[in-house]
Every structure is written in C-alpha cells, then in structure tokens.
Design a protein around this motif. Structure first.
Motif, PDB file in Angstrom:
ATOM      1  N   ASN A   1       8.683  -1.166  -0.829  1.00 47.11           N
ATOM      2  CA  ASN A   1       8.138  -2.430  -0.354  1.00 47.11           C
ATOM      3  C   ASN A   1       6.642  -2.574  -0.575  1.00 47.11           C
ATOM      4  O   ASN A   1       6.032  -3.524  -0.114  1.00 47.11           O
ATOM      5  CB  ASN A   1       8.443  -2.616   1.130  1.00 47.11           C
ATOM      6  CG  ASN A   1       9.837  -3.171   1.349  1.00 47.11           C
ATOM      7  OD1 ASN A   1      10.509  -3.547   0.392  1.00 47.11           O
ATOM      8  ND2 ASN A   1      10.276  -3.221   2.591  1.00 47.11           N
TER       9      ASN A   1
ATOM     10  N   ARG B   1      -5.947  -4.662   2.773  1.00 49.85           N
ATOM     11  CA  ARG B   1      -5.227  -5.777   2.155  1.00 49.85           C
ATOM     12  C   ARG B   1      -4.680  -6.728   3.214  1.00 49.85           C
ATOM     13  O   ARG B   1      -4.833  -6.490   4.405  1.00 49.85           O
ATOM     14  CB  ARG B   1      -4.103  -5.245   1.269  1.00 49.85           C
ATOM     15  CG  ARG B   1      -3.083  -4.394   1.999  1.00 49.85           C
ATOM     16  CD  ARG B   1      -1.978  -3.965   1.036  1.00 49.85           C
ATOM     17  NE  ARG B   1      -1.138  -2.915   1.549  1.00 49.85           N
ATOM     18  CZ  ARG B   1      -0.054  -3.110   2.299  1.00 49.85           C
ATOM     19  NH1 ARG B   1       0.292  -4.325   2.660  1.00 49.85           N
ATOM     20  NH2 ARG B   1       0.666  -2.088   2.715  1.00 49.85           N
ATOM     21  N   ASP B   2      -4.033  -7.793   2.753  1.00 52.35           N
ATOM     22  CA  ASP B   2      -3.431  -8.814   3.632  1.00 52.35           C
ATOM     23  C   ASP B   2      -4.459  -9.416   4.592  1.00 52.35           C
ATOM     24  O   ASP B   2      -4.193  -9.588   5.781  1.00 52.35           O
ATOM     25  CB  ASP B   2      -2.239  -8.230   4.416  1.00 52.35           C
ATOM     26  CG  ASP B   2      -1.184  -7.638   3.492  1.00 52.35           C
ATOM     27  OD1 ASP B   2      -1.065  -8.120   2.356  1.00 52.35           O
ATOM     28  OD2 ASP B   2      -0.505  -6.681   3.904  1.00 52.35           O
TER      29      ASP B   2
ATOM     30  N   GLY C   1      -5.726 -12.214  10.910  1.00 56.42           N
ATOM     31  CA  GLY C   1      -4.360 -11.894  11.313  1.00 56.42           C
ATOM     32  C   GLY C   1      -3.929 -10.618  10.639  1.00 56.42           C
ATOM     33  O   GLY C   1      -4.417 -10.281   9.573  1.00 56.42           O
ATOM     34  N   GLY C   2      -3.031  -9.921  11.224  1.00 56.25           N
ATOM     35  CA  GLY C   2      -2.569  -8.704  10.595  1.00 56.25           C
ATOM     36  C   GLY C   2      -1.724  -7.936  11.571  1.00 56.25           C
ATOM     37  O   GLY C   2      -1.393  -8.445  12.628  1.00 56.25           O
ATOM     38  N   ARG C   3      -1.359  -6.749  11.147  1.00 51.56           N
ATOM     39  CA  ARG C   3      -0.408  -6.027  11.976  1.00 51.56           C
ATOM     40  C   ARG C   3      -1.032  -4.806  12.595  1.00 51.56           C
ATOM     41  O   ARG C   3      -2.081  -4.355  12.184  1.00 51.56           O
ATOM     42  CB  ARG C   3       0.789  -5.624  11.120  1.00 51.56           C
ATOM     43  CG  ARG C   3       1.398  -6.868  10.513  1.00 51.56           C
ATOM     44  CD  ARG C   3       2.821  -6.661  10.175  1.00 51.56           C
ATOM     45  NE  ARG C   3       3.008  -5.883   8.961  1.00 51.56           N
ATOM     46  CZ  ARG C   3       4.109  -5.170   8.731  1.00 51.56           C
ATOM     47  NH1 ARG C   3       5.034  -5.074   9.633  1.00 51.56           N
ATOM     48  NH2 ARG C   3       4.250  -4.533   7.595  1.00 51.56           N
TER      49      ARG C   3
ATOM     50  N   GLU D   1       5.330  -9.666   2.910  1.00 53.97           N
ATOM     51  CA  GLU D   1       4.329  -9.777   3.976  1.00 53.97           C
ATOM     52  C   GLU D   1       3.976 -11.240   4.218  1.00 53.97           C
ATOM     53  O   GLU D   1       3.742 -11.986   3.285  1.00 53.97           O
ATOM     54  CB  GLU D   1       3.035  -9.048   3.578  1.00 53.97           C
ATOM     55  CG  GLU D   1       3.157  -7.572   3.344  1.00 53.97           C
ATOM     56  CD  GLU D   1       3.298  -6.775   4.625  1.00 53.97           C
ATOM     57  OE1 GLU D   1       2.755  -7.212   5.663  1.00 53.97           O
ATOM     58  OE2 GLU D   1       3.970  -5.725   4.589  1.00 53.97           O
TER      59      GLU D   1
ATOM     60  N   ALA E   1       2.362 -12.486  12.062  1.00 52.03           N
ATOM     61  CA  ALA E   1       2.388 -11.634  10.873  1.00 52.03           C
ATOM     62  C   ALA E   1       3.583 -10.708  10.932  1.00 52.03           C
ATOM     63  O   ALA E   1       4.088 -10.397  12.011  1.00 52.03           O
ATOM     64  CB  ALA E   1       1.096 -10.817  10.775  1.00 52.03           C
ATOM     65  N   GLY E   2       4.028 -10.297   9.765  1.00 57.32           N
ATOM     66  CA  GLY E   2       5.144  -9.359   9.711  1.00 57.32           C
ATOM     67  C   GLY E   2       5.615  -9.183   8.281  1.00 57.32           C
ATOM     68  O   GLY E   2       5.016  -9.720   7.350  1.00 57.32           O
ATOM     69  N   ASN E   3       6.668  -8.428   8.121  1.00 59.60           N
ATOM     70  CA  ASN E   3       7.290  -8.279   6.815  1.00 59.60           C
ATOM     71  C   ASN E   3       8.730  -8.761   6.921  1.00 59.60           C
ATOM     72  O   ASN E   3       9.504  -8.256   7.734  1.00 59.60           O
ATOM     73  CB  ASN E   3       7.257  -6.820   6.366  1.00 59.60           C
ATOM     74  CG  ASN E   3       7.823  -6.665   4.965  1.00 59.60           C
ATOM     75  OD1 ASN E   3       9.008  -6.905   4.732  1.00 59.60           O
ATOM     76  ND2 ASN E   3       6.977  -6.308   4.017  1.00 59.60           N
TER      77      ASN E   3
ATOM     78  N   TYR F   1      11.318  -8.426   5.105  1.00 59.04           N
ATOM     79  CA  TYR F   1      12.396  -7.475   4.814  1.00 59.04           C
ATOM     80  C   TYR F   1      12.675  -6.578   6.014  1.00 59.04           C
ATOM     81  O   TYR F   1      13.810  -6.210   6.283  1.00 59.04           O
ATOM     82  CB  TYR F   1      12.071  -6.659   3.561  1.00 59.04           C
ATOM     83  CG  TYR F   1      12.077  -7.534   2.326  1.00 59.04           C
ATOM     84  CD1 TYR F   1      13.277  -7.971   1.783  1.00 59.04           C
ATOM     85  CD2 TYR F   1      10.887  -7.973   1.750  1.00 59.04           C
ATOM     86  CE1 TYR F   1      13.295  -8.803   0.677  1.00 59.04           C
ATOM     87  CE2 TYR F   1      10.896  -8.809   0.646  1.00 59.04           C
ATOM     88  CZ  TYR F   1      12.102  -9.222   0.109  1.00 59.04           C
ATOM     89  OH  TYR F   1      12.114 -10.058  -0.971  1.00 59.04           O
ATOM     90  N   GLU F   2      11.616  -6.229   6.763  1.00 56.22           N
ATOM     91  CA  GLU F   2      11.820  -5.442   7.980  1.00 56.22           C
ATOM     92  C   GLU F   2      12.437  -6.308   9.075  1.00 56.22           C
ATOM     93  O   GLU F   2      13.385  -5.907   9.749  1.00 56.22           O
ATOM     94  CB  GLU F   2      10.482  -4.865   8.470  1.00 56.22           C
ATOM     95  CG  GLU F   2       9.959  -3.753   7.567  1.00 56.22           C
ATOM     96  CD  GLU F   2       8.485  -3.432   7.841  1.00 56.22           C
ATOM     97  OE1 GLU F   2       7.988  -3.784   8.934  1.00 56.22           O
ATOM     98  OE2 GLU F   2       7.844  -2.846   6.952  1.00 56.22           O
TER      99      GLU F   2
END
Lengths: 458, 440
Positions: A180, A400-401, A456-458, B374, B400-402, B404-405
């Motif tokens: 991924n 990134r992101d 934003g992000g994780r 993402e 935010a997230g992915n 596929y997950e």
C-alpha cells in the motif's frame, strides 16, 4: 477580417451584442509508463454570440461561422425570454471602444515545431523518470500546446484580434514500495510563449522521480496545528485559491451580507502584505492583453498594505457595484461566456531571507509544492506535494500526505513573515470555476510563514 | 459515413466518432435568473491504426475530412504500437436512452423549474443564497469503424445543481445538491429541495468534535471520498501498470463482505444510461467487488489489448467530471456505478452511534494520494453525532484514513440508495476508526 462577425452584429436587435470567434490549433502528446498513450493534432473553430435584450442575456454558441447571423437572432430570442423573468435590468460598465491587434511574445513558434520533435522531447523525459529507479512503477509525461486566434467585436465598435500561444509540460512519477505504499510526485511548467520552455528538462524529470522515491520512506505527517513555512509554489496556490477567488466580484455582488464581510479598506493581513492580480507579465500563462469583453489588462492590488483594496470585475459586476472594470472577464473557450477570473496572481516580495523565516520556527512544517487546492469562501484546503518537519529552526525529515486547512480570514492575519524571493509559476492545467476548466493562470509568491495552520493526518 | 469510407482507402483501419449535441443551460445567480444559453456542438474524432501504430485527430469543421485524415495519419507516423484492434462485434443491445419530453423542453419551462426549486428553499428560509444551474441536453453519438462496427444512439439529459450558502458574520455554510435524469419522470425537484432543506436544518446549530478516532457515516454523496480512491484502484490501466494496490487481488477477499460494487452502463433508471461506450463496446454489467471479493477491473479497448483481457465497455471520452467530449481520446472511466445497499435504515445507523460524525461533503476531493488509498480532507458539510442523534454541523475539522484499511474493517451499508450526480447510486456507508483532526 471581421466581416462575418459584423454581419452578426447587424443581424442582432439587442441593445448590446458581442461576438467572439476562436480558431485553435492544438497538439497533445501523452506517455504513460513506456507507452505513447496519445498523440493528437487537432483544430477547432467556433464562436459565441451574447446579446443583451432589455437587460437580460441571451447566448448562443456555434461551430459554423456561416451561421453567425442566425445565431445572433436566436440569442436575441433567448434574451427576450430571459428579460421577461427579470425584476431588475442588467447594466454594463462603460468602457472606451478599442481597435487593436495583438501578437504574442513568441519564442520558438509552436506551429513550426514538428510533431516528432514534440514527441521526442516528451519521450526523453519519460524515459529519464523510468530509468531513475526500479521502484518507479509508472510515469506520465504530458505535453500540450495550443495556438489560439481570437476575434472579438461588439456593438459599441470594439474590434480586437489577439493571438495567444500556450505550452505546458507535466511530469508525474509513481513509485511503489510495499503493497500500500504508493507515492506520487509531479512537476509542471507552462508559459504563453514558445517551444523552448519544454526543451532541456531532463533535470526536472530526474527530480520528479527522485521525489517519488524519497516519499516512499517518508512518514505521514502527524495531524495537528503548526507554524508552517510555504514555498513559493504552495504559497501561490494558497493566495489564488484562498484569497483570489474571494475577490471575484461575481461571488458576492448580488449579496449584501457577503459584501459586508468584503469591505474595502478592511484589514485582512499584516501591513507588509500586498496581493496583486496582473493581466500581463511577459510570457506568463495568465496573460490576456484584452479580456473577453474587450477590456484592456490592468494591474490590480487586491490587498495593499494589509488592507482590502480592490475586487476583480467584469463589466456587469463593475456596473452593479459602481466600480471600474478590471479586465478580468475570461472564458475558457468559445463555448462559454466570460466570467470573472484571475490572470497572474501573486503576493509581492517582502524582506525576509529564507534563513530568517525558518530560523525562528521551533516546531513546524515546511510545506512544498501543491497538488491542488479548493475553497468554499472562508474555508480553504490544499495538498502539499510533500513537506519537511522543522525542528529548532532547521529542516528535518521529509513527511508526506500534508494537507493544510483553515479559515482564510484568520490565516491571512496569521502571516508572520514574507520572504524576499518572489517566484511566479506557470504550471500545466489551470483554474476551474463555474464549469469552466482549465483556464490558464499563474500564481506566485515568495516564501511565507503562517502561524496556527491545521494539518490533517493520522 | 463518408469519412470512414475515405479513411478505409488511406489507412489500415480507422474509427470515426461523431457527436452532435444541443443543450440549453440556464443559470440563476443569488436566486435570480442570470442567463440562458443555446450550445450547439458538432465534432468528429478520428482514430487510425497505420502499420500497427495509433493516430488521433479531431475537428469541428464539417468539411475538413481530408485534413482530418491527413493529420491522424501524420500522428500515427510518430505513434507507437497500438496494442489493440478496433472491434467489429455488433453485439450491442440497444436500450432506451431518449425522452422526447426532455428533448423538447423550452427555455421557459427550464426557467420555471429553476424558479420552483428556488421558491421551495426560500419558503423555508428567505435568507438562503441560492445559485442554480439547470440544463437539458440532447446528444447524438455515432461510432463506426473499418471492422464493420456501426452504432448510434441519442441520449437526453435533464440536470439541476444547487449551490446554497447560509451566510453569517465570518461564517459561511456552503453546500451542493443536485439531481439529473434521462427522463422527465425521473426528475425530482421536490426531492432535491427537501434534501437541501434537511442540510440547512441539521446545520442550524454548531457542534464540535475533539481530535481522535471515530466511527464515521458517509452519506450517499459522502461516499465519493472513498470512491475516488477505490476507482483508481479498480482502473485496469493502474492494475496493468502495477500502481494499484489491488494488482494481484483478483478473486481475493480484500474488503468487508458488506461491500459490493457494480459498473452497469445500461442500467435502467440511470441518468447516464447508455447502450455502448465511446468505442462502441456494449455497456453491460461488470461486477467489480462482490461480497468483498475483487471480481474484475475496468477496461477500455487499448488497455484490455495490452493486458490481454476483455474490454468492459468503459472507454469513455472526457471522463466523469468534464462529461463526454469528442476532443479527448477514450480512456477508462466508470459509466454507472451501483453500490449494494444494506439492511439498516440511515436513521438506525445514526441512532446506533454513541459518538461520531456524518460526512456529506468535503473540500479537495481526490487531492493527496488517491492511488495509495490515503485521503485527508477538510469537511465542508459534516455533522456531529452524539448519543445517537445529530447535534449540529462541525467546522474546521479534517478527516483522514486509508480506504483500503477502512473498507477491510467493519463496514455497514445503509438501506436507502440514492443517485449522486449522473452516474452513482450509493447508500450511506458507516466505517469505524476514521481519524478526525479538529483545529484547537
């Protein structure tokens, strides 16, 4: 030169009529991975009649030039229908009629360069990216050029002929690590000039590929509120998206409450903040010597010394708000009527060096380049191509992101530093509004520092 | 087709795409009629394969046949291996895509539709600022190739889109709502107005959500956040090139068993219903994901040729956003997408949540890194759910997230599927563990 257009004017019975005819020649070359996906050489002719009948617009578009008088009559019929539904007639701001012919600052004439030269250039850059690293799984190399000849006449006596070249190159590299972990990097260039823009771009290709590879080992940015340093490319997108669109008078000229927010003279940013929309800078994609209502270009200060200074107008919004037209009526093609758009929009240079800007940031993000941005009036959001963590005034690891968001009124006030390194960037693609996309524009800025930006992000 | 006959003598094989369309877009700005336009477009696109190489050219000039062939042949000279052949299979099953009533709608009638929608919103709240576009169009597509294909179809479309703003001091709540239909009896102005009014009601109060991980319900329109990524993963071109995370997953259960997705171009009732794609391939039903298992990917002629598989009727000129455009060569795009609904009503999905969000619209759709799944978006229309009830809109919040997950985890589908835009019918989708970042 304007014979058929003038026949159309004579056939129209509206109180104001304008006719725009466009002839465009285009070339596209697109490589994807190793394959040439498209090579296309095309031409297009078409036009639009717009007529004002008792204060209502009737509009008709066409592909056949011989149909102009017929379409002028149709536009009149529609305009009459429109006006019967209006409780207020529309008016246009007065402008002086012009007669002019404008030839571009042509470099290497796009029409004189052979198709195989165009293809070879694109192929070379594409190959450069593929060969960079085996983790580069896909690439895109897209070349587009156009040469447009625009004729414009209106019933007030304006007669204009303009030639507008446009050339862009976009390079995209997609790298894949594990399942991924797929990272994309891109870079683009664009100018209203000649073929030389896209020559000798091997370095650009290598740097795009290198960027995609670096992103594979970058961590996603930690979401939160940061002091951010924007590079000129991202800051340019920021000022265009988050503020430029707000200044387009057609967004609010019919709404009193929005006008209360956008009060001329209101303080919007620090005193050293100046924001400009400039209709002509040699070779720039946003250039428009005369706009699509025949109004000459202008340099408009949107923000001067931190205060809201002017809006962007077409003739209709200018009349409605009792201000001067600014030459910002633009249409992406003959299939569309002109609406209020930006041209070359930038933040003027400040005094701080890059070191001064970054040196005082204890913990922040250096956000670079842009994947795009969007605003809904007060709220903006845009994606950086990539970023770096800033710790104790120094650049740290890549992240990134990086997606930035905020409230434009607050973020402009939170600008805490303006660099001395203005860069105006012409990229591929363009701006979208009201179903008209892409319109060639440029954005620019020096490095700028903004406090309290949400990422934003994780 | 005269052009095809001429091309036959000059190149090895050729495909002619002809489009004649006429549309009447009507625009209202701030609740007032602004303009009406008649847009007539005539265009021809020619693809040729000469010595195995592909060339392409387009024109709007009805008399420009010989120039068009010359230019297409010239581009083929510098082109590379086509990797496919035009198909003469005439197995297109024609479906009904035309509605006389739509084709005959006058500007006056469209203006009245627009006024009706605006009046409904203003009855509820006269301060709403409403921008409205309504348009009817008739487009005739004709495709022929030297392998013997000759198909034609006339399609109608009636579409309405709203941009509604509720303005307060330094706060502007903006949202979009739309509907489109191929036939007048599928066109539901009341439905659009009701949905818009519901949004304003839910947004009357302001609420907040602290940063953290929450369950999130995506409304039918909100599912676009997930689909942008998912569709790039299901794109046969990305799979072939190895940039889709789903490469190698054909037949594998990758997602929750509650996720089933179909591309169905000729689906009855779709606003974009069509019998064939822009290469003349039948627009049938392609199962993409079934019970969480990846069943198929989307292909056009060229990619199917390269990947040595069958085209799925997804060679589309112009793509989803820009609409059909004769100027661009065909590329892979969904036609009509259907997500299978579930058992629970949306009201139940909401009332089952202790604490979470319902997301309807975001800014920056598709920005970031859609290939990897993402997403990171600023919400523009989203509501706080607290103790099983909607307590108000949230602002300055990102999700935010992915995908596929998230779609591999716990997924629940709502019962009511709705048309979103011209080619997606989706229910609400409830997901667990979405990251939420709130500006402090």
């Amino acid at each position: 030169m304007f014979k058929k257009l003038k026949e159309g004017l004579r056939a129209s019975k509206g109180e104001f009529t304008e006719i725009r005819v466009e002839k465009a020649q285009r070339t596209n070359v697109k490589y994807e991975k190793e394959k040439l996906m498209n090579i296309d050489s095309s031409e297009e002719i078409g036009g639009i009649v717009r007529t004002l009948v008792q204060g209502g617009w009737g509009i008709a578009t066409f592909n056949s030039i011989d149909e102009i008088p017929k379409k002028a009559k149709r536009a009149h019929r529609i305009g009459k229908e429109v006006s019967s539904h209006l409780d207020e007639s529309l008016k246009l701001a007065e402008v002086t009629p012009r007669k002019d012919e404008v030839k571009p600052d042509q470099g290497r004439d796009l029409r004189e360069v052979s198709l195989d030269q165009k293809r070879d250039a694109v192929k070379k850059y594409n190959r450069e990216m593929i060969d960079y690293d085996e983790r580069i799984k896909s690439t895109k190399a897209i070349y587009s050029d156009s040469f447009r000849e625009l004729k414009y006449v209106n019933s007030e006596g304006t007669e204009l002929y303009q030639e507008i070249p446009d050339v862009t190159l976009a390079l995209v590299a997609i790298a894949r690590g594990d399942k991924n972990n797929i990272q994309t990097a891109h870079d683009t260039v664009g100018e209203a000039k000649g073929f030389e823009l896209v020559q000798n771009r091997e370095e650009m290709a290598r740097s795009v590929a290198s960027q995609a590879i670096s992103l594979l080992s970058a961590d996603p940015v930690q979401g939160g509120t940061y002091t951010v340093l924007l590079n000129p490319k991202l800051a340019g997108v920021f000022i265009h998206e988050a503020f430029g669109h707000l200044c387009e008078a057609d967004h609010f000229y019919k709404n009193d409450r929005l006008q209360e927010i956008m009060t001329l003279g209101r303080k919007f940013g620090p005193e050293n903040l100046n924001v400009v929309d400039e209709g002509y800078i040699r070779g720039r994609r946003g250039n428009l010597p005369y706009d699509d209502e025949g109004v000459p270009r202008q340099k408009t200060y949107l923000i001067k010394d931190g205060k809201l200074n002017s809006f962007l107008h077409n003739r209709e919004t200018a009349a409605k708000m009792d201000q001067e037209p600014t030459g910002n009526a633009r249409a992406i093609s003959y299939r569309h009527e002109p609406i209020v758009r930006m041209t070359n929009t930038y933040i003027e240079e400040g005094e701080k060096s890059f070191e001064e800007l970054i040196g005082s940031i204890d913990h922040g993000i250096y956000a670079k380049d842009a994947y795009g941005g969007q605003t809904q009036l007060e709220q903006f959001t845009f994606s950086a191509g990539h970023g770096f963590v800033i710790e104790d005034g120094k650049i740290g690891p890549m992240v990134r992101d990086v997606v930035l968001t905020g409230n434009i009124f607050k973020s402009l006030k939170n600008i805490s530093g303006i660099g001395n390194d203005l860069d105006i960037i012409g990229s591929a693609g363009g701006c979208g509004k009201g179903g008209q996309m892409p319109l060639p524009v440029t954005d620019g800025s020096p490095h700028i520092r903004i406090e309290d930006v949400t990422i934003g992000g994780r | 087709m005269e052009l095809l006959d001429r091309a036959r003598h000059e190149v090895d094989s050729a495909e002619v795409f002809q489009k004649i369309s006429s549309s009447v877009p009507v625009k209202f700005n701030s609740g007032k009629l602004e303009s009406v336009k008649h847009v007539d477009t005539t265009g021809v696109a020619l693809r040729v394969i000469q010595d195995g190489k592909l060339g392409f050219s387009t024109t709007t000039n009805p008399d420009g046949n010989s120039e068009l062939i010359d230019r297409a042949r010239e581009t083929a000279k510098f082109g590379e291996d086509a990797g496919f052949e035009f198909s003469g299979d005439g197995a297109v099953e024609k479906v009904d895509t035309f509605d006389r009533e739509v084709s005959e709608l006058t500007a006056k009638k469209l203006i009245n539709y627009g006024k009706e929608a605006i009046a409904k919103l203003h009855d509820f709240d006269p301060d709403l600022e409403v921008n409205l576009d309504i348009s009817r169009s008739v487009g005739k597509t004709k495709i022929g190739n030297t392998e013997g294909l000759e198909v034609e179809e006339e399609k109608t479309k009636l579409s309405l889109s709203l941009e509604v703003k509720k303005v307060a001091e330094d706060d502007i709540f903006t949202f979009h709502e739309s509907c489109s239909a191929q036939k007048t009896d599928q066109f539901d102005i009341d439905g659009v107005a009701e949905k818009a009014i519901q949004k304003v009601k839910w947004a009357e109060r302001e609420s907040e959500i602290a940063s953290g991980t929450y369950p999130v319900i995506f409304t039918p329109r909100g599912t676009l956040v997930l689909l942008v990524s998912l569709l790039s993963g299901l794109n046969g071109q990305n799979v072939f090139q190895g940039t889709s995370p789903l490469k190698g997953d054909l037949g594998n259960k990758v997602f929750s068993e509650n996720l089933s997705l179909v591309d169905y171009g000729s689906f009855e009732g779709s606003p974009s219903r069509r019998s064939f794609d822009d290469e003349g391939t039948p627009a049938g039903k392609t199962e993409l994901i079934s019970g969480g298992v990846v069943k198929n990917f989307l292909y056009d002629l060229q990619t199917a040729g390269q990947a040595d598989t069958d085209p799925t009727g997804n060679g589309v000129k112009g793509g989803l956003i820009s609409g059909s455009d004769f100027r661009s060569p065909p590329s892979i795009s969904p036609t009509t997408l259907l997500i299978s609904p579930g058992e629970k009503r949306v009201g139940k999905l909401i009332s089952d949540l202790d604490s979470g969000l319902m997301v309807d619209q975001v800014l920056g759709l598709g920005q970031g890194n859609p290939l990897s799944g993402e997403f990171s978006n600023n919400v523009s229309v989203a509501y706080r759910i607290d103790d099983g009830a909607i307590t108000g809109k949230v602002k300055n919040t990102m999700i935010a997230g992915n995908i596929y997950e998230l779609l591999a985890g716990e997924v629940e589908m709502g019962q009511e599927a709705e048309w979103v835009g011209g080619g997606l019918k989706a229910p609400a989708i409830a997901l667990e563990n979405v990251n939420v970042v709130r500006k402090s």
